[in-house]
Design an enzyme around this catalytic site. Structure first.
Site, short mmCIF file in Angstrom:
data_model
loop_
_atom_site.label_atom_id
_atom_site.label_comp_id
_atom_site.label_asym_id
_atom_site.label_seq_id
_atom_site.Cartn_x
_atom_site.Cartn_y
_atom_site.Cartn_z
CB VAL A 62 1.14 10.93 19.86
CG1 VAL A 62 1.66 12.23 19.29
CG2 VAL A 62 1.14 9.81 18.81
CG ASN A 88 0.47 14.85 10.42
OD1 ASN A 88 -0.02 14.66 9.32
ND2 ASN A 88 1.76 14.62 10.67
CB SER A 140 -6.46 7.76 5.58
OG SER A 140 -6.31 7.04 4.37
CE1 TYR A 153 -2.41 5.07 7.89
CE2 TYR A 153 -3.95 4.75 6.07
CZ TYR A 153 -3.06 5.55 6.77
OH TYR A 153 -2.83 6.84 6.35
CB ALA A 155 -9.46 -0.49 12.25
CB SER A 156 -5.98 3.52 13.09
OG SER A 156 -5.42 3.88 11.85
CE LYS A 157 -4.39 7.62 9.45
NZ LYS A 157 -3.89 8.86 10.07
#
Ligand code: NAP
Length: 244
Positions: A62, A88, A140, A153, A155-157
């Protein structure tokens, strides 16, 4: 709930939550299209899904816009549309901020956030033409509350929630609904690696006193992909047993 006639694209669908989401859509008669990076796992998942409904897979990273574009062109050539996109695919590369390498920062942000942006952009172009579409981003609770050792993680979510809310505002007038699901602790390969001590501490903080299952996430995803949520966009549904 029936998704007969719907074309549903799920990223990171070869295992875990993504596979469960794909399986539940297949059981409800959707045509499922799986993106993931492992051919072996994809082939096995698509075979299982085919027992319920038409299922196809593409080896797509992706983070690669060319691979995404090529696969989506093939999907449009064959099915003329994509009704539902579930972003996802996601990974963790945990470390405290002061020890976190730049490459682990980049990798997590690239897959978890940029990947969702690239897939949404490529699908939304076709949804706009049809004046119809649903996109569900798997965020999340860590993107809402933060967590030591997971700055990348988290920051990405959190970024995914911003992406969800902004795209919902951009595309609402084209009848495209974009929402997010923020799971808590769900039993998959991603959480299997945590120590027994961490798992026990986590359980203490969950009012429902049990860990979530991929099916729990899948139910919220299907609600946000169905007609039952046609007047809901830009929202985040937390699926965490009451944890936050
Ligand atoms: P998982 O079992 O590790 O599944 C993630 C899938 O994404 C794997 O098949 C993985 O393939 C694939 N993937 C990784 N990089 C990719 C890429 N560049 N392009 C395409 N696919 C890629 O994880 P999970 O627990 O099911 O998590 C699914 C999603 O839910 C993730 O976004 C995760 O952050 C989110 N989530 C999970 C939990 C939890 O407690 N499990 C909680 C909150 C949110 P490989 O394994 O071959 O790399």
């Amino acid at each position: 709930m029936s998704f007969q006639g719907k074309i549903v694209l799920i990223t990171g669908a070869a295992q875990g939550i993504g596979k469960q989401i794909a399986l539940d859509f297949a059981r409800e008669k959707a045509t499922t299209i799986l993106f993931d990076v492992s051919e072996e796992a994809l082939e096995a998942a698509a075979k299982e899904l085919s027992q319920h409904s038409d299922s196809h897979y593409f080896i797509v990273d992706v983070t690669d816009p060319v691979q995404i574009e090529q696969a989506i062109n093939k999907i449009i050539d064959k099915f003329t549309k994509i009704d539902i996109l579930i972003n996802n695919a996601g990974i963790t590369r945990d470390n405290l901020a002061l020890r976190l390498s730049e490459s682990d920062w980049d990798k997590v942000l690239d897959i978890n956030l940029k990947g969702a942006f690239l897939c949404s952009k490529a699908c939304a172009r076709h949804m706009v033409k049809k004046r119809s579409g649903k996109i569900v981003n798997i965020s999340s609770i860590i993107g809402i509350i933060g967590n030591p050792g997971q700055v990348n993680y988290s920051a990405s979510k959190a970024g995914l929630i911003g992406l969800t809310k902004s795209m919902a505002k951009e595309l609402g007038s084209r009848n495209i609904c974009i929402n997010a699901v923020a799971p808590g602790y769900i039993q998959t390969k991603m959480t299997e690696v945590l120590s027994q001590k961490v798992k026990e501490q986590m359980l203490e903080r969950i009012p429902l006193k049990k860990f979530g299952k991929p099916e729990d996430v899948s139910k919220a995803v299907r609600f946000l992909s169905s007609e039952d949520s046609d007047y809901i966009t830009g929202q985040v549904i937390v699926v965490d047993g009451g944890m936050i």
